[in-house]
Design a protein around this motif. Structure first.
Motif, PDB file in Angstrom:
ATOM      1  N   GLU A 346       0.838  -1.199   0.000  1.00  0.00           N
ATOM      2  CA  GLU A 346       0.000   0.000   0.000  1.00  0.00           C
ATOM      3  C   GLU A 346       0.879   1.257   0.000  1.00  0.00           C
ATOM      4  O   GLU A 346       0.613   2.209  -0.728  1.00  0.00           O
ATOM      5  CB  GLU A 346      -0.924  -0.037   1.231  1.00  0.00           C
ATOM      6  N   ALA A 347       1.929   1.222   0.796  1.00  0.00           N
ATOM      7  CA  ALA A 347       2.835   2.379   0.856  1.00  0.00           C
ATOM      8  C   ALA A 347       3.561   2.562  -0.470  1.00  0.00           C
ATOM      9  O   ALA A 347       3.734   3.678  -0.956  1.00  0.00           O
ATOM     10  CB  ALA A 347       3.840   2.177   1.978  1.00  0.00           C
ATOM     11  N   ARG A 350       1.565   4.488  -3.098  1.00  0.00           N
ATOM     12  CA  ARG A 350       1.360   5.925  -2.879  1.00  0.00           C
ATOM     13  C   ARG A 350       2.632   6.757  -3.153  1.00  0.00           C
ATOM     14  O   ARG A 350       2.574   7.941  -3.361  1.00  0.00           O
ATOM     15  CB  ARG A 350       0.939   6.190  -1.432  1.00  0.00           C
TER      16      ARG A 350
END
Lengths: 484, 377
Positions: A346-347, A350
C-alpha cells in the motif's frame, strides 16, 4: 420555465459560465439570424469556422430563403460541409448534445436547433497497455475517450452485427456509456439484463471505473471479481466474438466484459501468443501460484501449531530449530508479516517510483533481515510469506489478486484457530461460495463445472487453436460454432 | 425479511468461532518449538514392565529430567525413558518425566527389543496404531539379541547420530528392494492374516554401526525365529520386492540383478496344493573372474542357466525353512485364498497341516546384459 429551444433562455441559464458561447449570427439580408451555441474547448473551432460558418456567410443562394424553416432545411441538406448534422427540437437533448461537445445553431422562431457533431478535445494518444503487455501481441490500448475505444473495437470486428448502443449515465456528469455486442452471437437476454441495469442507474456522477463495475456486479457481496476489465481491444474483440458483452464508459481507459468467469481472470493474452504447450505451462503455473498464495501461510500455521506430522521429519526439525528463540506464536508471526507485507504494498503504491524502490529495499530486506537477526521472526516465516506474496503477483487480474489476499488472511486465521480442521472448513466454505456464484446466468466456475467437455479446452490447459470449434454454449446459446 | 437474514448472519458469526474454539480443546494446539519430537522409539520388556526409550530432538534447549544428551552430527539428540505395566502406560510415564510435551508424530523408526518381541507384537504396537499422529510409513525393526535401549545406547557410545543412521538404512533398503515392507501400515496389514507369519526385519549393532540382516519371524504375533540373510533374500524374491541383487558365480562372474518380477500361481486340486513360482529377471555382468570369453553367445547362454540355478537355490531356502518349521513365511495362505476363493474354505481349517506338503515348481527366465566396458579383456 418553459422547456422549449430558445436562445434567450439558454443565455440566462449559462450567464455565469464563461466557457459557454451563445452568439447571434445573421446570415442573409432577410434578417434571418440564429444563435451559435457551443462549449469553448470541446468543439473543433477550425471545423466550425471553415466548414460551417464560412460557407454559410459566403453562400450566394441562402438569401433566397425567407423563413427560418427554409434556412434550416437548406443548411442541413446543402450548405454545410459537416457530415454529422441533425435537427433537434427537444430542449434537454439539445443541452445534452452541446455539453457533450457538439455545436448548435438555435433558431428561436422555429424553436429548433441544428446540431453539428464537431467534438474535439485534448486526449491521450493510444499507447501500450501498461497492465496487460505482451511481447507478441497488439500494442494498442483503450484511452479515456469512448468514441476512440469503440473505433478500436470496430477496427477489429468489421461485421455488421456488431452493435454499440450508446446511453448516458449520471444526472450531473451525463457520462456516455456504450453497450457493445455482436447481435447474432450474444445472448440477447443477457444483453437486455445489462441494458436494464445501466438504464436503471440513477446517480449524479460516475467518477471512477469502480462505480460502473459495482452496478454491473451481479454478486456484490462476493469478494471475487464478477466483472472483467481489460485495457486491450484485442481481448475485448475476442470476448465479443465468443458471445460476451462489453461495456465502455467514457473517461475510463478500461472496458468491462460480461459475463465473467474465474477462468477468464486467470488467462493472459500471452497464453495465445505462445506455443500452446508453453501457454498451458504458464497457466498451470498461475493456478499453482494461486493455490500457493492462498494456502501456504495457512498451511504453515496449521502444521507448526497443530499437526506437525504433516511436515517431513527433516523439515519439522529445521522449522523447530528456526523457531527456537522467536517469542511469538507461528500464527502471530505469519499474520503480522502478512499485514506488514500489505502495508509495504500500500505504501509502495502511494510513493513516487524512486522512493518506492528505496522503501521496498528498506522494508523488505533491511527490516526483514533485522527482524530475523533480532529473533523477532523466524527465517522460515519470512520465506513463507514472501513466497506467498510473490506467488500472488502471478495472478494476472489485480482484483482477483486482491480478493485472494483478503481470503489468505481469513484462511490463516482459521488455521490459527483450529489447524487443518479450520483450514479445511475454510476451503469448503470457499468452494461452496464459488460454486454458488452465478454471473448473468453462467456459473462463475464455468467451464470447470460444465458437463460439456468441449468447453474445457481453454481452461487449465490451452489446447491448440484448431480445437476451439465451439463457443461456450451457455454464453452464446444460439450461434456457437466458432470454426469448422 | 432483511432483519431475519441479518440475524442469521450474526448467529453464524457468533456460532462459527464458538464452534471452532470448542474444537481447539481437542486439537493438540502446541507450537512446534514447544514440543520434543521423538525420532526413534525403542520398546522393551524388562523386569516385568514395558519400557520405552525415546531418542528425541529437543524443541528449544529443553530436556527431560536426567535426560542424557548425545552430541553427534549436526543436531543434538537426547534420550529419555519411561516404564509401565503396558507400553501405553510406559509412554505416559515417559511423557510425564519429560519437561516438554513429547510427540510421536515425527517418529521414523520403532525398535522392538527381543524380549518385548518374544512377549508378543500386539502389546508393543497396539497403542501406536491408536495414535492419530503416528506416521503410517514409519518403520519397525526388531533388535536381535539385545534390548532396544541397549541398541540405541550402543549407537550413542559410538558417537552415532542414530536417527540419521536409521534413515540411511531405510535408503539402503530401498536401493535393494522396491519398497519397505516393514512400515507400520504394512505390518498392521500383515497382522490381519493370522495363518501366515508376520515378517519384520531385524537389526544387529556393533561398533561399526547398524545392519539389517534378515527377517524376524512372528508366528501368532510372537517372535519365533530369525532368518539368515539368504533365506530372507529368498523371501524377498517370493514377495516380488527385489530391486537389485548380487549374484556370485565362482570363477566366472559377478552379476547384478537390475530387474525382477515374481508371479506365484497357487492351484488347489483335491486338497493337493501346487505352487508355481514364475520369476523373470535381468542381470548385468559387473565382474569377470575368468580368462574365458564369457560374452560369446554360448557362454552367455551358459551363464544365464547358471544364474537361474543360483536364484533357484535362493528361492528354495525359504521353502525348505517353511517345510521344516511349518511356518508360512511366504504368505502363501493369502495367495492360495485369493486365487482359490471357493476351495480355500475347505482347507482353511487344516492349513497348518497342509503347509509342509505343498508342491513347489519353479519357472525361472533371465537375461544377461553386458555392462559398460572401457577397453576389452
Amino acid at each position: 420555465m418553459e422547456r422549449v429551444i430558445n436562445s434567450q433562455q439558454i443565455k440566462e441559464l449559462f450567464s455565469k459560465s464563461a466557457d459557454i458561447l451563445v452568439r447571434q449570427v445573421t446570415i442573409n439580408q432577410n434578417n434571418i439570424s440564429f444563435h451559435l451555441f457551443c462549449v469553448d474547448g470541446l468543439v473543433d473551432t477550425d471545423m466550425l469556422d471553415n466548414n460551417i460558418l464560412k460557407p454559410l456567410l459566403f453562400d450566394p443562394y441562402i438569401r433566397n430563403y425567407i423563413t427560418e424553416a427554409q434556412v434550416i432545411e437548406y443548411i442541413k441538406n446543402r450548405a454545410s460541409y459537416e457530415t454529422f448534422t441533425s435537427i433537434e427540437t427537444d430542449y434537454d437533448k439539445l443541452l445534452k448534445a452541446v455539453l457533450s461537445g457538439n455545436a448548435a445553431f438555435i433558431f428561436d422562431a422555429e424553436k429548433k436547433a441544428l446540431v453539428f457533431d464537431i467534438k474535439k478535445f485534448d486526449k491521450r494518444s493510444i499507447s501500450e497497455p501498461n497492465e496487460e503487455g505482451t511481447i507478441k501481441g497488439a500494442k494498442d490500448s483503450f484511452i479515456e475517450v469512448i468514441r476512440t475505444n469503440t473505433a478500436l473495437i470496430r477496427r477489429r470486428i468489421r461485421t455488421e452485427y456488431l452493435v454499440c448502443e450508446q446511453m448516458q449515465v449520471g444526472r450531473v456528469s451525463k457520462t456516455d456509456v456504450a453497450l457493445c455486442y455482436i447481435s447474432n452471437i450474444a445472448n440477447m437476454d443477457t444483453v437486455s439484463k445489462i441494458r436494464d441495469i445501466i438504464n436503471s442507474i440513477d446517480i449524479d456522477n460516475l467518477p471512477t471505473a469502480a462505480f460502473m463495475e459495482e452496478y454491473l456486479n451481479p454478486n456484490k457481496k462476493s469478494l471475487f471479481p464478477q466483472v472483467m476489465y481489460t485495457q486491450r481491444p484485442d481481448r475485448v474483440s475476442a470476448n465479443l466474438s465468443d458471445g460476451r458483452i462489453a461495456v465502455i464508459v467514457d473517461g475510463i481507459p478500461f472496458v468491462f466484459i460480461l459475463p465473467c468467469q474465474l477462468v477468464m481472470l486467470m488467462q493472459s493474452p500471452e497464453d495465445y501468443a505462445n506455443h500452446f504447450i508453453v501457454g498451458s505451462s504458464l497457466r498451470v503455473l498461475r493456478y499453482i501460484s494461486m493455490v500457493v498464495t492462498l494456502l501456504l501461510p495457512a498451511f504453515y500455521i496449521a502444521a507448526t501449531t497443530y499437526q506437525n506430522q504433516m511436515l517431513p521429519m527433516k523439515l519439522a526439525l529445521s522449522t523447530q530449530e528456526a523457531k527456537a528463540n522467536v517469542p511469538f506464536s507461528s500464527a502471530t508471526e505469519v499474520l503480522g508479516l502478512l499485514l506488514a507485507f500489505e502495508i509495504l504494498i500500500e505504501a509502495g503504491l502511494r510513493l513516487p517510483k524512486a522512493v518506492g524502490t528505496a522503501m521496498s529495499i528498506l522494508g523488505g530486506i533491511v527490516v526483514g533481515q533485522s527482524a530475523v537477526a533480532a529473533n523477532i521472526l523466524s527465517p522460515l516465516v519470512v520465506v513463507i510469506v514472501s513466497l506467498a506474496g510473490i506467488a500472488g503477483f502471478v495472478v494476472p487480474n489485480q482484483d482477483l489478486s486482491s480478493a485472494i489476499r483478503v481470503i489468505r488472511f481469513i484462511l490463516s486465521l482459521l488455521a490459527a484457530i483450529c489447524g487443518f480442521f479450520g483450514l479445511t472448513v475454510g476451503i469448503i466454505i470457499l468452494l461452496i461460495h464459488l460454486c454458488s456464484l452465478d454471473n448473468y446466468g453462467v456459473a462463475y466456475l464455468s467451464p470447470f463445472v460444465d458437463i460439456d467437455e468441449s468447453n474445457h479446452k481453454d481452461t487449465l490447459f490451452r489446447f491448440p487453436i484448431n480445437y476451439f470449434k465451439r463457443r461456450p454454449h451457455n454464453i452464446a446459446p444460439e450461434n456457437n460454432t466458432k470454426q469448422t | 425479511m432483511k432483519g431475519f437474514k441479518l440475524k442469521k448472519a450474526l448467529l453464524l458469526l457468533v456460532l462459527l468461532p464458538a464452534f471452532m474454539t470448542a474444537c481447539t480443546f481437542d486439537m493438540n494446539r502446541r507450537e512446534i518449538d514447544e514440543i520434543d519430537m521423538v525420532l526413534v522409539l525403542g520398546i522393551d520388556y524388562k523386569n516385568g514392565q514395558y519400557q520405552l526409550t525415546a531418542l528425541y530432538s529437543p524443541g528449544s534447549g529443553s530436556g527431560s529430567e536426567g535426560g542424557e544428551k548425545q552430541d553427534g552430527g549436526e543436531g543434538s539428540e537426547e534420550l529419555a525413558s519411561g516404564s509401565g505395566k503396558s507400553a501405553y502406560l510406559a509412554l505416559q510415564d515417559l511423557k510425564e518425566r519429560n519437561k516438554k510435551a513429547l510427540t510421536l508424530a515425527q517418529t521414523g523408526t520403532f525398535l522392538i527389543g527381543e524380549e518385548a518381541a518374544k512377549r508378543g507384537l500386539w502389546p508393543c504396537i497396539d497403542f501406536l496404531q491408536r495414535d492419530e499422529t503416528i506416521k503410517m510409513e514409519s518403520l519397525i525393526f526388531i533388535t536381535k539379541g539385545m534390548s532396544a535401549e541397549d541398541f540405541i545406547k550402543l549407537g550413542q557410545e559410538n558417537k552415532k547420530t542414530i536417527h540419521e543412521d536409521l534413515e540411511a538404512i531405510k535408503q539402503k533398503q530401498l536401493e535393494a528392494l522396491t519398497r519397505n515392507d516393514n512400515t507400520m501400515v504394512n505390518i498392521l496389514n500383515d497382522c490381519r492374516q493370522s495363518l501366515s507369519c508376520v515378517m519384520i526385519p531385524y537389526m544387529t549393532a556393533d561398533d561399526s554401526g547398524y545392519k539389517v540382516e534378515g527377517y524376524a519371524v512372528f508366528n501368532n504375533y510372537i517372535l519365533r525365529d530369525y532368518l539368515d540373510s539368504e533365506t530372507s533374500d529368498g523371501v524377498n524374491f517370493f514377495r516380488n520386492l527385489v530391486r537389485s541383487y548380487d549374484i556370485f558365480i565362482e570363477n566366472k562372474a559377478g552379476l547384478l540383478i537390475t530387474y525382477t518380477k515374481t508371479k506365484i500361481e497357487a492351484d488347489l486340486s483335491e486338497k493337493a496344493i501346487n505352487v508355481k513360482v514364475k520369476l523373470d529377471f535381468e542381470s548385468m555382468i559387473k565382474e569377470v573372474l575368468t580368462e574365458e570369453d564369457i560374452f560369446s553367445p554360448q557362454q552367455l547362454q551358459k551363464l544365464t542357466l547358471e544364474q537361474n540355478k543360483y536364484i533357484e537355490g535362493i528361492l528354495e531356502k525359504p521353502v525348505k525353512y517353511l517345510i521344516e518349521k511349518g511356518l508360512d513365511i511366504l504368505n502363501l495362505a493369502r495367495v492360495v485364498e485369493n486365487q482359490n476363493v471357493a476351495g480355500w474354505k475347505d482347507i482353511e481349517g487344516s492349513w497348518s497341516e497342509l503347509l509342509p506338503y505343498i508342491n513347489y515348481s519353479y519357472e525361472i527366465k533371465s537375461k544377461v546384459s553386458k555392462a559398460f566396458m572401457l577397453g576389452v579383456r
